[in-house]
Design an enzyme around this catalytic site. Structure first.
Site, short mmCIF file in Angstrom:
data_model
loop_
_atom_site.label_atom_id
_atom_site.label_comp_id
_atom_site.label_asym_id
_atom_site.label_seq_id
_atom_site.Cartn_x
_atom_site.Cartn_y
_atom_site.Cartn_z
N ASP A 250 0.87 -1.16 0.00
CA ASP A 250 0.00 0.00 0.00
C ASP A 250 0.92 1.23 0.00
O ASP A 250 2.09 1.13 0.37
CB ASP A 250 -0.88 -0.03 1.25
CG ASP A 250 -1.72 1.22 1.38
OD1 ASP A 250 -2.28 1.68 0.36
OD2 ASP A 250 -1.79 1.76 2.51
N ASP A 252 0.11 5.08 0.93
CA ASP A 252 0.01 6.03 2.06
C ASP A 252 -0.04 5.29 3.39
O ASP A 252 -0.85 4.38 3.58
CB ASP A 252 -1.23 6.90 1.89
CG ASP A 252 -1.22 7.64 0.56
OD1 ASP A 252 -0.28 8.41 0.34
OD2 ASP A 252 -2.13 7.41 -0.26
MG LIG Z 1 -2.74 3.26 3.53
#
Ligand SMILES: [Mg+2]
Ligand SMILES: [Zn+2]
Length: 435
Positions: A250, A252
């Protein structure tokens, strides 16, 4: 198709000034022979070697190529005319596209697939490009959505350049008409002089993005690295015909700090240890794919161009630490309406917004992945759910970013919970050591 190998270099920087650079050995075989064997395995039977320094050494070794089962022609350039000048002088009598490889490269790419790609759209040249671990001192290209080259950036680059890590790997398929742009009887170089001129004048050059092995062995350090990779079997293991282990990340809250709808490059800060961790995955033979929901696009907080800039910046700051990602997959959608300035076409249900598995399935479609040795790292349960739905074998929730705040919404649970990407990548590389 004919192949042309540019073998004019000296081995000076390798401390081997008595032989031409491509005669330097990796694993007991000259680099040039590695290349010729690869060519033959892709049905390139006509090979021209453009030599200059100590060309007789190449002739003595290869003769007419019969021993390797190819038809080999060795042309000695005098005086040396640079990469483009040399090819122009040779190619006068050729009408068909041909392959060019710089012969200080260890390469194991699917040349058949490359040639198919070149033929699929009209262009004057196809350039093999890839992310590498030293973009700062590499020649870079900028491409559009259809992989046509928009601009060339020659090394060196400012530390603040913020460019995508797309390195010109010095393997090309060229249409002979491109050579009209090459000046007669004066030195010129493809990367530095000719390609930029072609693009500026509206000529089409396309980039072929690969994750396969292409590395130059032009310095002692690089020769040592290439030799290590060869001995470890890494060079052939990265061929697209071989399934590779993979780590999905992922974005962020895992790689960079979570700021909520990040929309400007100055908001992008790496989580401590992110770059070195990704570098470790690179070095251990993992594909690294970013899979990220970017509803800011649908909400109208950022444009596609703005997002491309952020991803270029992300690739750049990772590159400063010798790390790279193989691809970034993002979902631009968002289901809820009601934001002023929202993009209505993106306001919809989709199959790519995590927890849906679409982004991971797309990577699976585009690459040869060993899903039995696949990992995913996320900071939310929606990441974990997406990974499990796509068949990722092990998932890790990290305590950075959202720190799993959406646990109430999901039944899925990660295999591991770790403090950060750094700890997670240690576990991943430790666990896969024996493979
Ligand atoms: Mg995230
Ligand atoms: Zn989507």
């Amino acid at each position: 198709m004919r192949a042309v190998l540019l073998a004019g270099g000296k081995g000076t920087r390798l401390g081997k000034s008595d032989i031409p650079k491509p005669m330097v050995e990796v694993g007991g075989i000259p680099v040039l022979e590695h290349q010729i064997r690869l060519l033959k395995s892709h049905q390139f039977y006509q090979v021209t070697v453009l030599a200059s320094y100590k060309a007789e050494r190449i002739e003595e070794y290869f003769g007419d190529g019969a021993e390797l089962g190819i038809d080999l022609e060795i042309v000695t350039e005098d005086p040396p005319l640079g990469t483009a000048g040399a090819v122009k002088a040779f190619a006068k009598c050729h009408k068909d596209p041909f392959l060019v490889i710089y012969s200080d490269l260890m390469v194991d790419i699917d040349l058949t697939h490359l040639v198919e790609f070149h033929k699929s759209r009209e262009s004057l040249a196809t350039l093999v490009v890839h992310p590498n671990d030293h973009p700062l001192d590499s020649d870079l290209v900028e491409i559009d959505d259809e992989a046509f080259v928009k601009q060339f950036f020659s090394k060196p680059h400012a530390e603040s350049a913020g460019r995508r890590n797309l390195v010109n790997a010095a393997v090309y398929v060229l249409d002979p008409s491109l050579l009209e742009m090459v000046p007669e009887n004066e030195p010129s170089d493809f990367g530095r002089d000719i390609f930029p001129k072609v693009v500026k004048s509206g000529g089409k050059i396309r980039a072929y993005l690969t994750t396969e092995y292409v590395k130059d062995m032009g310095t002692r350090e690089r020769l040592a690295a290439v030799t290590r990779d060869f001995r470890a079997g890494k060079i052939s293991r990265m061929n697209r015909g071989v399934a590779r282990k993979v780590c999905f990340l992922d974005r962020d809250g895992v790689i960079n700090k979570e700021v909520g709808d990040l929309s400007r490059t100055d908001q992008l800060t790496l989580i401590p240890g992110a770059a070195t961790s990704i570098r470790k995955l690179n070095q251990n033979g993992f594909f690294v794919f970013v899979v990220t929901n970017q509803p800011a696009l649908a909400k109208g907080f950022i444009t596609l161009e703005g997002l491309s800039k952020i991803h270029a910046q992300l690739e750049w700051i990772l590159g400063l630490d010798g790390a790279f990602v193989d691809a970034i997959y993002f979902c631009p959608h968002h289901p809820d309406k009601g934001f002023s300035g929202e993009d209505k076409t993106l306001k919809r249900e989709c199959e790519c917004r995590k927890p849906a598995p679409g982004l991971i399935l797309k990577a699976l479609e585009e690459h040869n992945l060993d899903m039995e040795n696949s990992w995913l790292i996320g900071d939310r349960l929606c990441d974990i759910a997406a990974g499990q739905a796509a068949g990722v074998s092990k998932t890790i929730l990290v305590r950075t970013g959202h720190d799993g705040h959406d646990a109430d919404l999901y039944e899925e649970r990660p295999d591991f919970v770790m403090d950060s990407i750094e700890e997670a990548c240690e576990l991943i590389t430790e666990s896969s050591r024996d493979q």
